[in-house]
Design a protein around this motif. Structure first.
Motif, PDB file in Angstrom:
ATOM      1  N   ASP A   1      -6.392  -5.568   0.814  1.00 20.75           N
ATOM      2  CA  ASP A   1      -6.272  -4.979   2.151  1.00 20.75           C
ATOM      3  C   ASP A   1      -7.422  -5.423   3.046  1.00 20.75           C
ATOM      4  O   ASP A   1      -7.220  -5.805   4.209  1.00 20.75           O
TER       5      ASP A   1
ATOM      6  N   TRP B   1      -5.242  -0.332  -8.315  1.00 23.66           N
ATOM      7  CA  TRP B   1      -5.547   0.211  -6.994  1.00 23.66           C
ATOM      8  C   TRP B   1      -6.675  -0.563  -6.315  1.00 23.66           C
ATOM      9  O   TRP B   1      -6.593  -0.885  -5.121  1.00 23.66           O
TER      10      TRP B   1
ATOM     11  N   ILE C   1       0.834  -1.204   0.000  1.00 18.77           N
ATOM     12  CA  ILE C   1       0.000   0.000   0.000  1.00 18.77           C
ATOM     13  C   ILE C   1       0.872   1.258   0.000  1.00 18.77           C
ATOM     14  O   ILE C   1       0.580   2.237  -0.711  1.00 18.77           O
TER      15      ILE C   1
ATOM     16  N   ILE D   1      -6.286   1.081   4.590  1.00 19.22           N
ATOM     17  CA  ILE D   1      -6.776   2.156   3.731  1.00 19.22           C
ATOM     18  C   ILE D   1      -8.067   2.739   4.290  1.00 19.22           C
ATOM     19  O   ILE D   1      -9.015   1.999   4.577  1.00 19.22           O
TER      20      ILE D   1
ATOM     21  N   ILE E   1      -5.625  -3.833  -4.928  1.00 18.38           N
ATOM     22  CA  ILE E   1      -4.919  -3.624  -3.664  1.00 18.38           C
ATOM     23  C   ILE E   1      -5.900  -3.336  -2.544  1.00 18.38           C
ATOM     24  O   ILE E   1      -5.762  -3.836  -1.419  1.00 18.38           O
ATOM     25  N   TYR E   2      -6.927  -2.532  -2.827  1.00 19.23           N
ATOM     26  CA  TYR E   2      -7.933  -2.210  -1.811  1.00 19.23           C
ATOM     27  C   TYR E   2      -8.635  -3.483  -1.326  1.00 19.23           C
ATOM     28  O   TYR E   2      -8.786  -3.709  -0.116  1.00 19.23           O
TER      29      TYR E   2
ATOM     30  N   HIS F   1      -3.452   6.025  -5.447  1.00 23.56           N
ATOM     31  CA  HIS F   1      -4.618   6.382  -4.635  1.00 23.56           C
ATOM     32  C   HIS F   1      -5.285   7.655  -5.136  1.00 23.56           C
ATOM     33  O   HIS F   1      -6.313   8.061  -4.586  1.00 23.56           O
TER      34      HIS F   1
END
Length: 463
Positions: free
Chosen positions: A118, A111, A82, A131, A114-115, A91
Motif C-alpha cells: 500500500d 497483512w 485491502i 491504510i 499488504i501494508y 487487520h
C-alpha cells in the motif's frame, strides 16, 4: 501457482535469459501467466468468497505486477486487495481472534506485506495510502526462520535475536510503517485521529528507528552475504531519502543555510550512487527486478535545482558524475516524458550556470575586471533565489537546532566502487518478497521535479 510463476518470470533480469530458459520472451510469458492468474481468481470467485489463499496469491501478483503493469491498474487492485484483507480480519491481530499459532504468523506476514505494498503503490501513484494506523492492530511477524514454524505447533513463537530468513521483510515492514508516520501528507494524521508530528518529533522518530533497526537486525548482518548487503544498502537509501524529504526547504518553508544544503546535497548524491550500484552490481543480479522501474526523480531534481541556486553547496564533480550516470541509465527508458523533459531542462540550466561560474573564475584569474563583471552580471540575472542579508543563518523554529547526524550502521556506507567489490558469493534463499526498494516521498509537499519553485532556496549569508 500462477502467481508464483508470474513472480518467477518477473525476477528474471532479461528477456534474453528468459528465452534461453523457456524458449519464450519475458513479456509473452508475463502476459500468459497474468491471464492464467486472472482466470484462476475468477473461477475461485475471490470477490464474493475471499479466503487467505486467494489474498496471498493476489498480494504476490500485485507486488510483482508493479514492474510490468500500468500503475493505475495496480493502484486500483491494491485498494480491492485491502478491502478483501479486512473482510478476512487480517487487520486484527490473530491472537485476539483465538487462532492457532501457525495461522497467527501466516496472517501477520500477509497483512504486513499488504501494508508495505500500500505504501509503495501510493507513492508511485502520487496518492495517499489507504491504510491508517487506527484501522488495524496486527503485530509485526516474529523474527524466525520458516523451519521454526509448523502447522501443528501449540505455542506462539517469540522471535529470535539475530539474522533469520525474515531479515529483509521485517526491516522493510518497520521502515514502511515509519515512512507512513513521518512523511505522508498531514491530512492522514487527521484521518487516523493522531496529532501532526513536529519537525523535531519526526527527527526523533527517525533516529529511534535507525537505532532499533541497527540493534535488532543490521548488527547481525554479514556484508559478504548478498541479501544482507542488499538489506543494509537499500535501508540506508530509504532512510536517507526520508531525511532529505524532512529537511527540504520546499517542505519546511524555511530559510536554509549552506551547511544544511551541503548535507542534503551529499544525501542526494548517496541516493543516486547507491541506486545505480544496486541496479548494476553483478552479485545483486537476482534482485535487479526490484529497481528496474524505479527512477530517482526527486534526488536528481534536488541536486539540479541546488546546483542552479547555490553551486557552492554542491560538490560539483561528484554530483555531475552521479547525474551523468542517472541520465545514461534512464535515457530512452522512462515512460513519463513530461517529467523527463523537465529534468533535461534543469540539467541544461545547471550546466549553463556552471559554465558561467567557470568563465567568471577564469576572467578573475586573468585580471580582466570588465569581463569578470560581465560574467557576474549574467550569473546574477539567472540566479533563481533571493539573497537576504550578508551574514548568519536564519532557520525556521523547527530547524534551529543542529542538523541531525548522518545515519550510521555497523559497517561503512559510502557508495564507492572500492566499497562494493568485496561482496561474497554466499547464497541465501530468495523465495520471499524482496521488495525493499526506494521511496520517492512526494506526498504532502510540492513535487521537486515538476512543480518546484526555485525561490524556496532563500539563503541568508554569502552564497
Amino acid at each position: 501457482m500462477f502467481a508464483i510463476c508470474f513472480a518467477a518470470i518477473t525476477s528474471i533480469p532479461s528477456s534474453k535469459l528468459c528465452r534461453s530458459l523457456f524458449n519464450q520472451g519475458r513479456n509473452a510469458l508475463l502476459r500468459q501467466y497474468r491471464l492464467d492468474f486472472e482466470q484462476a481468481l475468477a473461477k475461485a470467485n475471490f470477490m464474493s468468497h475471499p479466503n487467505v489463499t486467494t489474498v496471498q496469491a493476489l498480494t504476490l501478483f500485485l507486488t510483482c505486477a508493479r514492474m510490468s503493469e500500468e500503475k493505475t491498474y495496480v493502484w486500483s487492485m491494491v485498494g480491492l486487495l485491502i478491502r478483501l484483507a479486512m473482510k478476512l480480519g487480517l487487520h486484527r491481530d490473530p491472537a485476539d481472534l483465538g487462532l492457532i499459532p501457525f495461522l497467527c504468523e501466516m496472517r501477520r506476514r500477509l497483512w504486513w506485506q499488504i501494508y508495505a505494498l500500500d505504501i509503495r503503490t501510493a507513492e508511485e501513484s502520487d496518492m495517499n495510502p489507504f491504510i491508517c494506523e487506527h484501522s488495524f492492530n496486527t503485530k509485526f511477524p516474529a523474527n524466525v526462520n520458516d523451519a521454526d514454524l509448523d502447522a501443528d505447533m501449540t505455542h506462539h513463537v517469540s522471535g529470535a535475536q539475530g539474522r533469520t530468513e525474515m531479515l529483509f521483510s521485517l526491516v522493510r515492514f518497520h521502515v514502511s510503517f515509519a515512512a507512513r508516520m513521518i512523511v505522508f501528507a498531514p491530512d492522514l494524521t487527521a484521518d487516523s485521529t493522531q496529532a501532526s508530528l513536529s519537525w523535531a518529533e519526526r527527527n526523533n522518530m527517525l533516529d529511534e528507528l535507525v537505532a532499533k533497526i541497527q540493534d535488532k537486525y543490521l548488527q547481525f548482518c554479514d556484508p559478504q552475504i548478498p541479501i544482507c548487503f542488499l538489506t543494509e544498502r537499500a535501508t540506508r537509501m530509504i532512510l536517507t531519502k526520508v531525511k532529505l524529504t524532512m529537511n527540504h526547504p520546499a517542505r519546511n518553508n524555511s530559510r536554509a543555510c549552506l551547511e544544511i544544503m551541503r548535507d542534503l546535497a551529499l544525501r542526494s548524491i548517496e541516493i543516486l550512487e547507491g541506486a545505480h550500484m544496486l541496479r548494476t552490481h553483478d552479485k545483486l543480479s537476482g534482485w535487479v527486478w526490484l529497481f528496474e522501474k524505479y527512477v530517482d526523480w526527486d534526488a536528481v531534481a534536488f541536486l539540479l535545482h541546488l546546483t542552479i541556486a547555490a553551486p557552492s553547496a554542491v560538490p560539483l564533480e561528484r554530483a555531475s558524475a552521479a547525474i551523468g550516470v542517472f541520465f545514461s541509465d534512464w535515457g530512452g527508458r522512462v515512460a513519463d516524458m513530461q517529467r523527463w523533459q523537465r529534468l533535461v531542462n534543469l540539467r541544461v540550466k545547471a550546466m549553463a550556470k556552471q559554465s558561467m561560474l567557470a568563465s567568471l573564475s577564469t576572467a578573475t584569474a586573468a585580471g580582466t575586471g570588465t569581463a569578470a563583471a560581465d560574467v557576474l552580471a549574467q550569473v546574477a540575472s539567472s540566479t533563481p533565489f533571493e539573497q537576504i542579508g550578508t551574514t548568519g543563518c536564519c532557520l525556521s523554529e523547527a530547524m534551529q537546532s543542529d542538523p541531525a547526524p548522518a545515519l550510521d550502521f555497523a559497517y561503512p556506507l559510502n557508495f564507492t566502487s572500492a566499497d562494493t567489490t568485496n561482496i561474497g558469493v554466499a547464497d541465501m534463499a530468495a523465495g520471499a518478497d524482496w521488495n525493499l526498494d526506494n521511496f520517492s516521498f512526494t506526498q504532502g509537499g510540492p513535487s521537486w521535479d515538476m512543480d518546484f519553485d526555485d525561490k524556496v532556496f532563500r539563503f541568508e549569508g554569502p552564497q
